[in-house]
Design a protein around this motif. Structure first.
Motif, short mmCIF file in Angstrom:
data_model
loop_
_atom_site.label_atom_id
_atom_site.label_comp_id
_atom_site.label_asym_id
_atom_site.label_seq_id
_atom_site.Cartn_x
_atom_site.Cartn_y
_atom_site.Cartn_z
N ALA A 1 -26.76 19.87 -56.07
CA ALA A 1 -25.83 19.63 -56.99
C ALA A 1 -24.83 18.48 -56.57
O ALA A 1 -24.06 18.25 -57.58
N ILE A 2 -24.81 18.00 -55.45
CA ILE A 2 -24.14 16.64 -55.13
C ILE A 2 -24.32 15.62 -55.98
O ILE A 2 -23.53 15.10 -56.33
N ASP A 3 -25.57 15.67 -56.55
CA ASP A 3 -25.84 14.54 -57.79
C ASP A 3 -25.60 14.83 -59.18
O ASP A 3 -26.20 14.09 -59.82
N GLU A 4 -24.97 16.09 -59.19
CA GLU A 4 -24.52 16.32 -60.51
C GLU A 4 -23.00 16.50 -60.51
O GLU A 4 -22.27 17.13 -59.61
N LEU B 1 -10.46 25.29 -50.13
CA LEU B 1 -11.63 25.38 -49.45
C LEU B 1 -12.54 26.99 -49.63
O LEU B 1 -13.54 26.75 -49.97
N GLU B 2 -11.70 27.83 -49.37
CA GLU B 2 -12.28 29.20 -49.62
C GLU B 2 -12.69 29.36 -51.12
O GLU B 2 -13.77 29.89 -51.36
N LYS B 3 -11.80 29.13 -51.92
CA LYS B 3 -12.33 29.27 -53.30
C LYS B 3 -13.44 28.73 -53.65
O LYS B 3 -14.24 29.13 -54.42
N ILE B 4 -13.65 27.15 -53.23
CA ILE B 4 -14.71 26.41 -53.71
C ILE B 4 -15.86 26.76 -52.89
O ILE B 4 -17.05 26.71 -53.73
N LEU B 5 -15.91 27.51 -51.69
CA LEU B 5 -16.98 28.02 -51.13
C LEU B 5 -17.51 29.34 -51.69
O LEU B 5 -18.81 29.57 -51.72
N LYS B 6 -16.67 29.87 -52.34
CA LYS B 6 -16.98 31.23 -53.23
C LYS B 6 -17.62 30.65 -54.31
O LYS B 6 -18.72 31.41 -54.76
N LYS B 7 -17.37 29.53 -55.00
CA LYS B 7 -17.78 29.12 -56.21
C LYS B 7 -19.46 28.54 -56.15
O LYS B 7 -20.17 29.01 -56.45
N ILE B 8 -19.42 28.00 -54.77
CA ILE B 8 -20.76 27.50 -54.69
C ILE B 8 -21.81 28.53 -54.27
O ILE B 8 -23.12 28.47 -54.75
N LEU B 9 -21.06 29.54 -53.51
CA LEU B 9 -22.18 30.81 -53.29
C LEU B 9 -22.66 31.51 -54.35
O LEU B 9 -23.76 31.87 -54.79
N LYS B 10 -21.57 31.67 -55.33
CA LYS B 10 -21.97 32.35 -56.49
C LYS B 10 -23.05 31.56 -57.35
O LYS B 10 -24.10 32.06 -57.84
N ILE C 1 -19.55 11.26 -54.56
CA ILE C 1 -18.99 12.55 -53.89
C ILE C 1 -17.68 12.41 -53.47
O ILE C 1 -16.97 13.27 -53.41
N GLU C 2 -17.14 11.03 -53.42
CA GLU C 2 -15.91 10.67 -53.04
C GLU C 2 -14.88 11.21 -54.19
O GLU C 2 -13.57 11.65 -53.95
N ARG C 3 -15.61 11.50 -55.53
CA ARG C 3 -14.61 11.84 -56.43
C ARG C 3 -14.58 13.56 -56.69
O ARG C 3 -13.93 14.11 -57.49
N SER C 4 -15.07 14.17 -55.93
CA SER C 4 -15.26 15.69 -55.97
C SER C 4 -15.14 16.42 -54.48
O SER C 4 -15.93 15.87 -53.93
N ASP C 5 -14.19 17.44 -54.53
CA ASP C 5 -13.92 17.99 -53.19
C ASP C 5 -15.32 19.12 -53.21
O ASP C 5 -15.63 19.27 -52.05
N GLU C 6 -15.64 19.42 -54.19
CA GLU C 6 -16.92 20.64 -54.10
C GLU C 6 -18.15 19.79 -53.58
O GLU C 6 -18.74 20.09 -52.63
N ARG C 7 -18.30 18.44 -53.94
CA ARG C 7 -19.31 17.62 -53.44
C ARG C 7 -19.11 17.37 -51.88
O ARG C 7 -20.12 17.40 -51.09
N LYS C 8 -18.07 17.19 -51.31
CA LYS C 8 -17.62 17.02 -50.20
C LYS C 8 -17.88 18.28 -49.41
O LYS C 8 -18.50 18.29 -48.11
N ILE C 9 -17.61 19.33 -49.89
CA ILE C 9 -17.89 20.73 -49.16
C ILE C 9 -19.46 20.86 -49.20
O ILE C 9 -19.90 21.34 -47.94
N ARG C 10 -20.06 20.81 -50.11
CA ARG C 10 -21.57 20.70 -50.33
C ARG C 10 -22.15 19.83 -48.86
O ARG C 10 -23.09 20.10 -48.31
N TRP C 11 -21.84 18.55 -49.08
CA TRP C 11 -22.17 17.60 -47.92
C TRP C 11 -21.81 18.39 -46.50
O TRP C 11 -22.75 18.42 -45.55
N ALA C 12 -20.69 18.65 -46.35
CA ALA C 12 -20.60 19.58 -44.85
C ALA C 12 -21.56 20.32 -44.63
O ALA C 12 -21.93 20.70 -43.54
#
Length: 435
Positions: A194-197, A151-160, A111-122
């Motif tokens: 996806a945190i584990d990928e 943050l907004e861009k990554i949230l949109k990606k996760i949603l998609k 998780i430490e290596r990825s902003d997307e993983r941190k956001i998914r955790w949150a």
């Protein structure tokens, strides 16, 4: 395969700030520095705190005041208990799930290596507290120490990504709204699996990455999983598919019975013939040796290299060796890598010297088999060093021929060769005896 229930519970109990505070350091202490304690069903907290005081995983532990350290560790143990990793009592811990602790620690580093993983955790942490409407303000507050951009861009990606998988949710720029029941367990997997990928690879991208990796050598499923940061179950399924397509073949069995695979040169997935692939690789290697060292290699120098995979691995090593070494980064890397590997050799190299005076040397070196885990190129360096030492000793014995009898010189050299061969055998290489 998604996140296990134990990892999901861990992410529900611990907050993302755990990556920044002492929690991650405590996890790494438990993972890497408790080998001598793991066979005990119950551990005293005082015993753990004594070990922590000598820890290399906890930053500046010697500068932390003991009451402060005790409180930080006690708070950590309470959360471990809530996550069902241990049973926490007043003076001791028991029912320790070492394997779960190790796996969760690795997940935190991922998780430490990825902003997307941190956001998914949150997202998951807030949802797990029975929230279906998750504001960006809450997410930002939970992740404020990480200073995440876009943050907004990554949230949109996760949603998609997750809407395509079946999640019913929307994001309006201010809130991430989940249109499921609070008790719907599948939502946890949409948010957290996806945190584990490392990323959401398409099947084609995943196959290509695996083929690129094993094109230069044999790997087990576990090694592919570790190298590419992919779930081992997913690797196994992809490997099975590639075998069915006849793109890879079984190479051998590993020491633990694991299957090793290698590219099938007779049906190259890259559309190259076996002969042209070998010829191109040899041509590159030979040109590099001529340009860099003025050494003229011919095709016969490669006759003993049996497989194209080995040729390609040599090519990759040569390519990496030609990188610029005089930059600050490369110099720092070289110096520290030398220091680390030398520590291994120094730790395991024990020389026995007899107490009584003797006519001929009876000095012996005790080298454990763990030395065979050193990188191959470092092993080769040790081999050349050992050979050079034998040759130098031989020259010195020749110069001392007037003061040392011939029979004694032969015995000295024979003993040195035996010790040298034993050393090389235990680091994974055998040296042929020189006469």
């Amino acid at each position: 395969m998604g996140l296990s229930s134990s990892n999901l519970l861990g992410l529900k109990v611990f907050q993302p700030i755990s990556i920044k505070n002492k929690n991650l350091e405590f996890f790494e202490f438990l993972r890497y520095e408790t080998k001598s304690l793991r066979d005990k069903p119950i551990l005293l907290k005082s015993e753990l705190l004594d070990a922590i005081s000598q820890s290399t995983k906890i930053k500046e532990v010697s500068k932390i005041k003991k009451p402060q350290l005790v409180k930080q560790f006690e708070d950590f143990l309470k959360e471990l208990d809530r996550a069902l990793f241990i049973k926490n009592s007043k003076d001791e811990i028991s029912n320790i799930k070492w394997n779960r602790i190790d796996i969760f620690c690795g997940l935190l580093r991922l998780i430490e290596r990825s902003d997307e993983r941190k956001i998914r955790w949150a997202l998951y942490y807030i949802f797990a507290a029975n929230n279906l409407k998750i504001s960006t303000v809450k997410i930002s507050e939970l992740l404020k120490e990480f200073k995440i951009k876009n943050l907004e861009k990554i949230l949109k990606k996760i949603l998609k990504d997750e809407n395509l998988s079946g999640l019913n949710a929307q994001f309006d720029g201010k809130a991430f709204v989940i249109n499921h029941e609070k008790t719907d367990k599948i939502v946890s997997h949409y948010l957290a699996d996806a945190i584990d990928e490392p990323s959401r690879r398409s099947p084609g991208e995943l196959e290509e990455e695996i083929l690129d990796l094993i094109d230069e050598g044999s790997y087990s499923n576990q090694e592919v999983s570790q190298a590419l940061l992919i779930d081992e179950g997913l690797v196994s399924r992809t490997i099975g598919k590639l075998r069915e397509q006849d793109k890879i073949v079984l190479s051998s069995f590993g020491q633990r019975g694991a299957r090793y695979f290698t590219t099938n040169c007779d049906n190259c997935p890259f559309g190259t013939t076996k002969a042209s692939c070998r010829k191109e690789a040899i041509s590159y290697i030979a040109a590099a040796f001529m340009h860099d060292f003025g050494l003229d290699l011919s095709a016969t120098d490669f006759d003993s290299v049996e497989t194209n995979q080995a040729i390609l691995k040599i090519k990759r090593i040569v390519m990496m060796a030609r990188k610029e070494k005089n930059t600050k980064l490369e110099r720092n890397l070289g110096e520290n890598l030398e220091t680390l590997l030398s520590k291994v050799v120094d730790k395991f190299t024990e020389i026995e010297t007899p107490e009584e005076k003797i006519t001929l040397p009876e000095i012996k070196m005790n080298i454990p088999n763990d030395m065979s885990k050193l990188p191959l190129l470092y092993q080769l360096g040790l081999k050349k060093g050992a050979q050079g030492g034998i040759n130098l000793m031989d020259e010195m014995l020749q110069l001392a021929s007037k003061s040392i009898q011939k029979d004694d010189r032969v015995k000295i050299k024979k003993h040195a060769l035996e010790e040298s061969n034993k050393f090389l055998k235990n680091i994974g290489l055998d040296q042929k005896e020189n006469n």
